[in-house]
Design an enzyme around this catalytic site. Sequence first.
Site, PDB file in Angstrom:
ATOM      1  N   ASP A  70     -67.707   5.993 115.537  1.00 43.86           N
ATOM      2  CA  ASP A  70     -67.304   7.230 114.861  1.00 43.86           C
ATOM      3  C   ASP A  70     -66.415   8.074 115.787  1.00 43.86           C
ATOM      4  OD1 ASP A  70     -67.746   9.296 112.623  1.00 43.86           O
ATOM      5  OD2 ASP A  70     -68.382  10.397 114.417  1.00 43.86           O
TER       6      ASP A  70
ATOM      7  N   GLY B 269     -72.774  18.412 109.775  1.00 42.78           N
ATOM      8  CA  GLY B 269     -73.663  19.207 108.922  1.00 42.78           C
ATOM      9  C   GLY B 269     -72.942  19.665 107.668  1.00 42.78           C
TER      10      GLY B 269
ATOM     11  N   ALA C 113     -56.267  31.498  98.443  1.00 42.75           N
ATOM     12  CA  ALA C 113     -55.458  30.388  97.908  1.00 42.75           C
ATOM     13  C   ALA C 113     -54.415  30.865  96.910  1.00 42.75           C
ATOM     14  CB  ALA C 113     -56.372  29.359  97.253  1.00 42.75           C
TER      15      ALA C 113
ATOM     16  N   ARG D 251     -73.468   7.700  93.338  1.00 44.15           N
ATOM     17  CA  ARG D 251     -74.052   6.420  92.918  1.00 44.15           C
ATOM     18  C   ARG D 251     -75.123   6.654  91.870  1.00 44.15           C
ATOM     19  NH1 ARG D 251     -74.015   4.130  98.816  1.00 44.15           N
ATOM     20  NH2 ARG D 251     -75.150   6.065  99.050  1.00 44.15           N
TER      21      ARG D 251
ATOM     22  N   LYS E 172     -62.347   9.159 115.196  1.00 46.85           N
ATOM     23  CA  LYS E 172     -61.798  10.523 115.309  1.00 46.85           C
ATOM     24  C   LYS E 172     -60.735  10.591 116.410  1.00 46.85           C
ATOM     25  CE  LYS E 172     -66.178  12.472 113.735  1.00 46.85           C
ATOM     26  NZ  LYS E 172     -67.524  12.841 114.190  1.00 46.85           N
TER      27      LYS E 172
HETATM   28  P1  NAP Z   1     -73.732  11.082 102.211  1.00 47.66           P
HETATM   29  O1  NAP Z   1     -74.676  12.217 102.367  1.00 47.66           O
HETATM   30  O2  NAP Z   1     -74.215   9.710 102.382  1.00 47.66           O
HETATM   31  O3  NAP Z   1     -73.035  11.228 100.777  1.00 47.66           O
HETATM   32  C1  NAP Z   1     -72.221  10.235 100.207  1.00 47.66           C
HETATM   33  C2  NAP Z   1     -72.084  10.521  98.722  1.00 47.66           C
HETATM   34  O4  NAP Z   1     -71.187   9.592  98.155  1.00 47.66           O
HETATM   35  C3  NAP Z   1     -73.416  10.400  97.961  1.00 47.66           C
HETATM   36  O5  NAP Z   1     -73.480  11.379  96.972  1.00 47.66           O
HETATM   37  C4  NAP Z   1     -73.327   9.005  97.345  1.00 47.66           C
HETATM   38  O6  NAP Z   1     -74.036   8.912  96.105  1.00 47.66           O
HETATM   39  C5  NAP Z   1     -71.831   8.904  97.070  1.00 47.66           C
HETATM   40  N1  NAP Z   1     -71.360   7.529  97.100  1.00 47.66           N
HETATM   41  C6  NAP Z   1     -71.404   6.660  98.136  1.00 47.66           C
HETATM   42  N2  NAP Z   1     -70.866   5.480  97.774  1.00 47.66           N
HETATM   43  C7  NAP Z   1     -70.496   5.606  96.479  1.00 47.66           C
HETATM   44  C8  NAP Z   1     -69.906   4.726  95.533  1.00 47.66           C
HETATM   45  N3  NAP Z   1     -69.587   3.473  95.842  1.00 47.66           N
HETATM   46  N4  NAP Z   1     -69.647   5.216  94.298  1.00 47.66           N
HETATM   47  C9  NAP Z   1     -69.960   6.487  93.963  1.00 47.66           C
HETATM   48  N5  NAP Z   1     -70.539   7.357  94.817  1.00 47.66           N
HETATM   49  C10 NAP Z   1     -70.791   6.918  96.059  1.00 47.66           C
HETATM   50  O7  NAP Z   1     -72.493  11.233 103.224  1.00 47.66           O
HETATM   51  P2  NAP Z   1     -71.947  12.568 103.884  1.00 47.66           P
HETATM   52  O8  NAP Z   1     -72.692  12.835 105.143  1.00 47.66           O
HETATM   53  O9  NAP Z   1     -71.809  13.637 102.868  1.00 47.66           O
HETATM   54  O10 NAP Z   1     -70.494  12.071 104.351  1.00 47.66           O
HETATM   55  C11 NAP Z   1     -69.439  11.969 103.449  1.00 47.66           C
HETATM   56  C12 NAP Z   1     -68.151  11.730 104.233  1.00 47.66           C
HETATM   57  O11 NAP Z   1     -67.927  12.832 105.109  1.00 47.66           O
HETATM   58  C13 NAP Z   1     -68.188  10.499 105.128  1.00 47.66           C
HETATM   59  O12 NAP Z   1     -66.910   9.944 105.188  1.00 47.66           O
HETATM   60  C14 NAP Z   1     -68.568  11.063 106.486  1.00 47.66           C
HETATM   61  O13 NAP Z   1     -68.116  10.265 107.557  1.00 47.66           O
HETATM   62  C15 NAP Z   1     -67.832  12.371 106.445  1.00 47.66           C
HETATM   63  N6  NAP Z   1     -68.343  13.427 107.319  1.00 47.66           N
HETATM   64  C16 NAP Z   1     -69.666  13.715 107.320  1.00 47.66           C
HETATM   65  C17 NAP Z   1     -70.128  14.757 108.104  1.00 47.66           C
HETATM   66  C18 NAP Z   1     -71.576  15.139 108.141  1.00 47.66           C
HETATM   67  O14 NAP Z   1     -71.946  15.992 108.953  1.00 47.66           O
HETATM   68  N7  NAP Z   1     -72.432  14.558 107.317  1.00 47.66           N
HETATM   69  C19 NAP Z   1     -69.224  15.505 108.876  1.00 47.66           C
HETATM   70  C20 NAP Z   1     -67.859  15.163 108.843  1.00 47.66           C
HETATM   71  C21 NAP Z   1     -67.426  14.134 108.051  1.00 47.66           C
HETATM   72  P3  NAP Z   1     -75.643   9.064  96.032  1.00 47.66           P
HETATM   73  O15 NAP Z   1     -75.938  10.469  96.484  1.00 47.66           O
HETATM   74  O16 NAP Z   1     -75.982   8.876  94.621  1.00 47.66           O
HETATM   75  O17 NAP Z   1     -76.190   8.046  96.957  1.00 47.66           O
HETATM   76  N1  HSE Z   2     -71.835  11.429 112.106  1.00 47.90           N
HETATM   77  C1  HSE Z   2     -70.865  12.387 112.489  1.00 47.90           C
HETATM   78  C2  HSE Z   2     -71.327  13.089 113.750  1.00 47.90           C
HETATM   79  C3  HSE Z   2     -70.648  13.378 111.389  1.00 47.90           C
HETATM   80  O1  HSE Z   2     -72.493  12.978 114.117  1.00 47.90           O
HETATM   81  O2  HSE Z   2     -70.507  13.757 114.385  1.00 47.90           O
HETATM   82  C4  HSE Z   2     -69.507  14.319 111.658  1.00 47.90           C
HETATM   83  O3  HSE Z   2     -68.289  13.651 111.663  1.00 47.90           O
END
Ligand code: NAP
Ligand code: HSE
Length: 454
Positions: A215, A316, A47, A59, A219
């Site tokens: 979802d 993941g 970077a 939260r 995308k």
């Molecule tokens: P997650 O595990 O549910 O984490 C969400 C985080 O955001 C948690 O730390 C939660 O707090 C916090 N949060 C949620 N609502 C909130 C609010 N109103 N105020 C403050 N904090 C808040 O979700 P994730 O899987 O990491 O996904 C995050 C994003 O990445 C999403 O948009 C998802 O679609 C995207 N994504 C995920 C993946 C995947 O493989 N998981 C892949 C690509 C994209 P707490 O922990 O305290 O509940």
């Molecule tokens: N829920 C999504 C999936 C996370 O299963 O592909 C990655 O975007």
Amino acid sequence: MSRLASKPTARDVAAEPVRVGLLGLGTVGCGTITVLCRNREEIARRAGRRIDVIQATARDLKKKRACPIDGIELVADAEKIVRNPKIEIVVELMGGYEPARSLVLSAIAAGKHVVTANKALIALHGNEIFRAAQAQGVMVAFEAAVAGGIPIIKAIREGLAANRIEWIAGIINGTTNYILSEMRDRGADFAEVLKEAQRLGYAEADPSFDVDGVDTAHKLTILAAIAFGIPLKFKDGYVEGIAHLTRADVAYAEELGYRLKLLGIARRAPNGVELRVHPTLVPERRLIANVDGAMNAVLVKGDAVGPTLFYGAGAGAEPTASAVVADLVDVVRTLTTDPTNRVPHLAFQPDALVDLPILPMTDVRTSYYLRLHAEDRPGVLADVTRILGDLGISIEAILQKESAQGENTVPIIILTHPVMEQSMNTAISRIEGLAAIRGRVVRIRLEHLHADWH
Ligand code: NAP
Ligand code: HSE
């Protein structure tokens, strides 16, 4: 090893770190912190400056986190992070529409660059967000929003910039691909595999987004925009999930030489754009048919390059963090670039987008797998094939299975050549009207994904 490669550059060491605010400490948030910590030096060398997360929110601030958060100030009010004058980049990893949308708009209004993995947010509110970012001269980067760790946004937006993109077909949801793979390989139960995908951190906070195809549609909307230079049009697409699929359909498809996949397909047609998500039979000899588990793959057909296939982990913690951190590095590298000379958010210059219509599903031409249950007596098959023939629907294969014990109907599987969906709708309603046909006809679309499909 050369001197240059073995020593950190003077620029890294001397430059002020770039300060980042993180919204969300869940699967992806923690993955991002872990990767930033583990590869700190390597990332700084790329970077040109160190990247430090200085504040974060979640939260529940007392929850134990799966990553090192010492040295990061935890803040209950996310607005304080997006307005913190020391922070140059806000990384939104909370998910959902609100408060993510308001916080991203606040960050942009405060002159911050934004990195997000939130495909729901970009697909529905991206047009508004990019307009605001354009006006403020800041970047909104979203590589992690599509296909997890695969750098597909960069590939289409930059690597394939010479091409007229003709079509995209992708397995872009890890959860559903994992479920379909496990149903096929282990004969596993749908609900049980979904729980496993949730435990592994693949599924959305609301897993119906995965299972119902939403979802994938989020995308696909993003991919279609950057491929064809159109605005984000999530609401105009066709979306069908995998909940109605049975193990029998997975097995019959296999017997006929196909694999069942949830595909997102975006394709230029003479009068508009096809934007559709549905379970699809794909010939088993295609590479994409052999993408299993939570892996993703995106086939992109460009007029100059031909078909290209991008493969990798689609979900993941660390695979997604890989894309988030790559966006951070991109933003840091362009901090000193004139905003008008940056890569445009949606690949095409904002004043060069064209508003092509998304075609209704009735105007889509595709092949079909049909499964029907018929009374086992002479003439039934002839009635069915006559209906198809009268509508100009040509049959590729027919398979009649044995009736299950104690039943007097037999499952019949029919594969057709391509036909307009409108004709197939008529055929299905006529077939369902035959006295010898029991229940509904199951329809699954089938795509050969030939290199010369256009
Ligand atoms: P997650 O595990 O549910 O984490 C969400 C985080 O955001 C948690 O730390 C939660 O707090 C916090 N949060 C949620 N609502 C909130 C609010 N109103 N105020 C403050 N904090 C808040 O979700 P994730 O899987 O990491 O996904 C995050 C994003 O990445 C999403 O948009 C998802 O679609 C995207 N994504 C995920 C993946 C995947 O493989 N998981 C892949 C690509 C994209 P707490 O922990 O305290 O509940
Ligand atoms: N829920 C999504 C999936 C996370 O299963 O592909 C990655 O975007």
